[in-house]
Design an enzyme around this catalytic site. Structure first.
Site, PDB file in Angstrom:
ATOM      1  CD  GLU A 198      -2.721   1.189   2.505  1.00  0.00           C
ATOM      2  OE1 GLU A 198      -2.639   0.277   3.347  1.00  0.00           O
ATOM      3  OE2 GLU A 198      -3.469   2.180   2.622  1.00  0.00           O
TER       4      GLU A 198
ATOM      5  NE  ARG B 126       4.265  -8.248  10.635  1.00  0.00           N
ATOM      6  CZ  ARG B 126       3.670  -7.487   9.711  1.00  0.00           C
ATOM      7  NH1 ARG B 126       2.671  -7.938   9.004  1.00  0.00           N
ATOM      8  NH2 ARG B 126       4.084  -6.257   9.519  1.00  0.00           N
TER       9      ARG B 126
ATOM     10  CE  LYS C 225       3.146   0.086   4.810  1.00  0.00           C
ATOM     11  NZ  LYS C 225       2.634  -0.111   3.459  1.00  0.00           N
TER      12      LYS C 225
END
Ligand code: ATP
Ligand code: MG
Length: 755
Positions: free
Chosen positions: A31, A258, A268
């Site tokens: 994103e 992850r 982020k």
């Protein structure tokens, strides 16, 4: 390709082999709401790596369905990062926002099928109606709307007729599903914020669950890899594609763990906080775990890709020690960069018996680096050394220059201190020294013994430089936010001096400043007139001793780790090139743990013993443990020839541990006997009756007795004090003289206590 195949590659291979897919298509779908970080690097390396390994392709897709947070500058940052890491999406660069119209069409199709409806509950009600993990949810009254009404409302939502939150579009799946994600998930919501690409064209935006599977489908993706948090979303992913009966082939989702790293935040949102709050100097601040940050700091793309391959891909989440990343960059630079000299804190040395000037030949690379090149080192009467490399009152073990101890100037001569010059405040401002003309490096006939060589720079020809000493951004292993920032993450040294070749020849952008660390000419602020160098990483891990080293988190794959230095001992010197080569063989080829590998690598005799033992045995890890601990102790005051046993016996002892004839604990006992008598390990085990007991029929009654003897602890255990398990296991092991198989004892004790 990475040496070991991970489970995702295994899936891909199986699909290719069975003909389920012809060409592998993966995608990296960030994103554009921030700069990509090292976690994204893992995903990039995986997705592009799989495509490369199997002759397929990988798409780069901006997953831009949230107008509030997305910006074009992030799109550029993502493209830069992928390119810099060495990957190429070719012509396959996409935006989810380019699919908005098609996605809308799919939503209309679901509504027409009676599989989606416009809900008008508010957010709070939606949450309440959803139920809990233990209770089923209830369906909204609005779910009864007719198809016509739903179509009408949905179209008006699109046009912007309703305020945000007034309606949402939901899939009609199952409000009682044990999977909460399947309880009529939201497909669209109203947002009036303009989108950075589509502007004001849309007032509704698709949710991840709806947009992702369909974008994958539209692009012909075959394998859609995402992180474990999305495991429960997979059912929705499949439901949408199946319900729409899309024409095959359709994509499938697979989840992997992850990346998390110690001393690092990796979301982020948190990174944005650091940037916005001015805690760092932008997204590419060299302390940031962003790809742009590592790049500016001086990390090579290879080191990051290597790191990602080294940690591998696994199905269970874990935290990787940041030392592993630092290891990867050291490992890479060690083979590549020129060694030059820099003095961080200059102290003038006047060599009183030297006249004139000369230029000394000095190779840029140590002998074990397969590169050639050298420079001239100007040398004259006045030079600088580092203030730390002189001590008037040296502590024990100080090997550098003192009033009584000469030292070698690297690549040059040996000097001895004549006089210490101080200012009025009593601070040392200069050293007057004498050099030995016949002690020149490479042709030293002086016979003078020195304990170390230090870096130095010619005073007249050296160049001033600013050095930015970067360190970890956070001071704690598991940082939560700005409260955990490391106040010393950046120290700026304004008046360092580097040898002239660094600036005048610039043989590379990255250097090892001898004895200090690896450095990089800052790509933004550097100029020849005002040079600035960033410390990429120090030469060794200075954190290992500060923090008591936690158990290495179980990373996907065990990765080479330098041995944590104990606080008592003097710091371990960095490995010499030969030791480093051994260390790498032990960790990479043989898969040994870092601590054991380090112990062995540092000691030539031990290494040789170990290698010989290996030729008689199979499991390097067991043999290595015996050699690094037991054999090492015996070799302290003896030569290998003087030992009553040899490598073969150690290998045989290891074998008995591996096949569970004896426990590791008993192995120590056998070893001691072997070291005394030189008898074969099998004979010792036999004679002393040390064979491990694994038979439950033998162990059971022993445990029964322990339980019968300790009624109070049994009661406590059954009331919930599960920690007492260890007590019972310990007692039982003791009762067998340590011969019982601990695994079997553990299982039996647990079973019997539950009964
Ligand atoms: P963050 O939570 O840090 O904001 P994100 O998951 O929201 O990250 P996206 O831009 O949505 O970021 O992620 C793009 C791709 O990168 C996704 O496929 C995601 O699975 C992957 N990814 C993100 N973070 C990690 C990580 N820490 N380890 C591995 N892959 C990651
Ligand atoms: Mg995200």
């Amino acid at each position: 390709m990475s040496e070991k195949k991970d489970f995702l590659r295994a899936i891909v291979e199986a699909d290719l082999k069975a003909g389920r897919v012809k060409e592998v298509v993966t995608r990296f779908p960030p994103e554009p709401n921030g700069f990509p970080h090292i976690g994204h690097a893992k995903s990039i390396v995986l997705n592009f790596g799989v495509a490369r390994d199997y002759g397929g392709r990988c798409h780069l897709r901006m997953d831009d369905t949230n107008p509030e947070t997305e910006e074009m500058c992030y799109v550029e940052a993502i493209k830069d990062a992928v390119k810099w890491l060495g990957f190429d999406w070719g012509e396959h660069f996409y935006f989810t926002s380019d699919y908005f119209e098609r996605l809308y069409g799919y939503a209309v199709q679901l509504i027409k099928m009676g599989k989606a409806y416009v809900d008008s509950l508010n957010e709070e009600e939606i949450r309440k109606y959803r139920g809990t993990v233990t209770e089923p949810g209830r369906r909204s009254v609005y779910a009864k709307r007719s198809v016509e009404e739903n179509l009408d409302l949905f179209e008006r939502m699109r046009k912007g007729e309703f305020p945000e939150g007034a309606h949402v579009l939901r899939a009609r799946i199952d409000m009682a599903s044990p999977n909460m994600k399947m309880r009529d998930p939201l497909l669209y919501r109203i947002r009036h914020t303009p989108h950075y690409r589509t502007g004001k064209a849309w007032h509704i935006y698709p949710m991840y669950d709806f947009a992702h599977c369909l974008s994958d489908y539209i692009e012909g993706v075959t394998h859609s890899f995402c992180t474990l948090e999305f495991e429960n979303n997979r059912e929705v992913y499949d439901w949408i594609l199946d319900t729409l009966q899309v024409e095959p082939p359709r994509p499938h989702q697979y989840e992997f763990a992850r990346l998390n790293i110690t001393y690092t935040v990796m979301s982020k949102r948190k990174l944005l906080e650091l940037v916005k709050g001015g805690y760092v100097d932008g997204w590419d601040d060299p302390r940031m775990p962003t790809i742009a940050g590592y790049r500016r700091r001086g990390y090579t793309p290879e080191s990051i890709v290597n790191f990602c391959e080294m940690i591998g891909v696994a199905k269970a989440n874990s935290v990787v020690d940041v030392a592993q990343l630092e290891f990867a960059i050291r490992d890479d630079l060690n083979q590549k960069v020129p060694r030059v000299m820099c003095v961080l804190d200059p102290l003038k040395v006047t060599i009183v018996n030297y006249e004139g000037a000369e230029e000394l030949d000095a190779s840029y690379y140590p002998p074990d680096v397969a590169k050639e090149g050298s420079r001239k080192l100007p040398f004259s009467r006045e030079i600088y050394i580092d203030r730390e490399d002189f001590s008037e009152n040296p502590p024990k073990g100080y090997y550098r220059l003192t009033p009584d101890q000469p030292v070698r100037l690297k690549h040059a001569y040996i000097i001895a201190c004549e006089e210490v010059v101080k200012n009025e405040a009593g601070n040392i401002v200069e050293i007057k020294a004498r050099y030995f003309p016949n002690s020149k490096s490479g042709s030293d006939t002086s016979g003078i013994k020195v304990k170390s060589a230090i870096q130095w720079v010619d005073a007249a020809r050296g160049r001033r430089a600013e050095i930015r000493l970067y360190d970890r951004l956070f001071r704690v292993e598991n940082p939560q936010g700005v409260e955990d920032l490391n106040p010393d993450s950046l120290r700026i040294v304004k008046n360092a001096v580097v040898e002239p070749a660094v600036i005048e020849e610039m043989p590379d952008e990255r250097f090892q400043f001898e004895r200090i660390g690896y450095f990089y000419a800052d790509p933004v602020d550097y100029s020849d007139e005002a040079p600035v160098f960033n410390r990429i990483v120090s030469l060794k891990d200075s954190w290992a001793k500060k923090s008591k080293k936690p158990e290495t988190p179980k990373a996907a794959k065990e990765v080479p780790q330098r041995k944590p230095e104990t606080s008592k001992k003097e710091e371990m010197p960095p490995l010499t090139p030969e030791q480093q080569t051994r260390f790498e063989r032990f960790t990479k080829e043989l898969g040994l743990g870092g601590a054991v590998a380090d112990t062995l690598a540092r000691d030539e005799t031990l290494s040789e013993f170990f290698e010989k033992a290996l030729t008689f045995g199979e499991n390097p890890a067991t043999i290595a443990n015996l050699v690094a601990n037991e054999v090492a102790r015996e070799l302290k005051n003896k030569t290998p020839e003087a030992l009553p046993f040899g490598p073969e016996q150690v290998a045989r002892l290891a074998k008995m541990v591996d096949d569970e004839t004896i426990s590791t604990k008993i192995a120590k006992q056998v070893f001691e006997a072997m070291a005394k008598s030189g008898e074969n390990p099998e004979a010792i085990v036999e004679a002393k009756g040390l064979v491990q007991i694994s038979d439950p029929a033998v162990i059971g009654p022993i445990i029964d007795k322990v339980i019968a003897d300790n009624p109070e602890n049994v009661a406590k255990y059954r009331e919930g004090n599960k920690k007492l398990l260890g007590f019972f296991v310990g007692q039982a092991l003791k009762a067998t003289g340590g011969k019982a198989n601990p695994k079997v004892v553990n299982e039996l004790v647990a079973k019997k206590l539950e009964a």
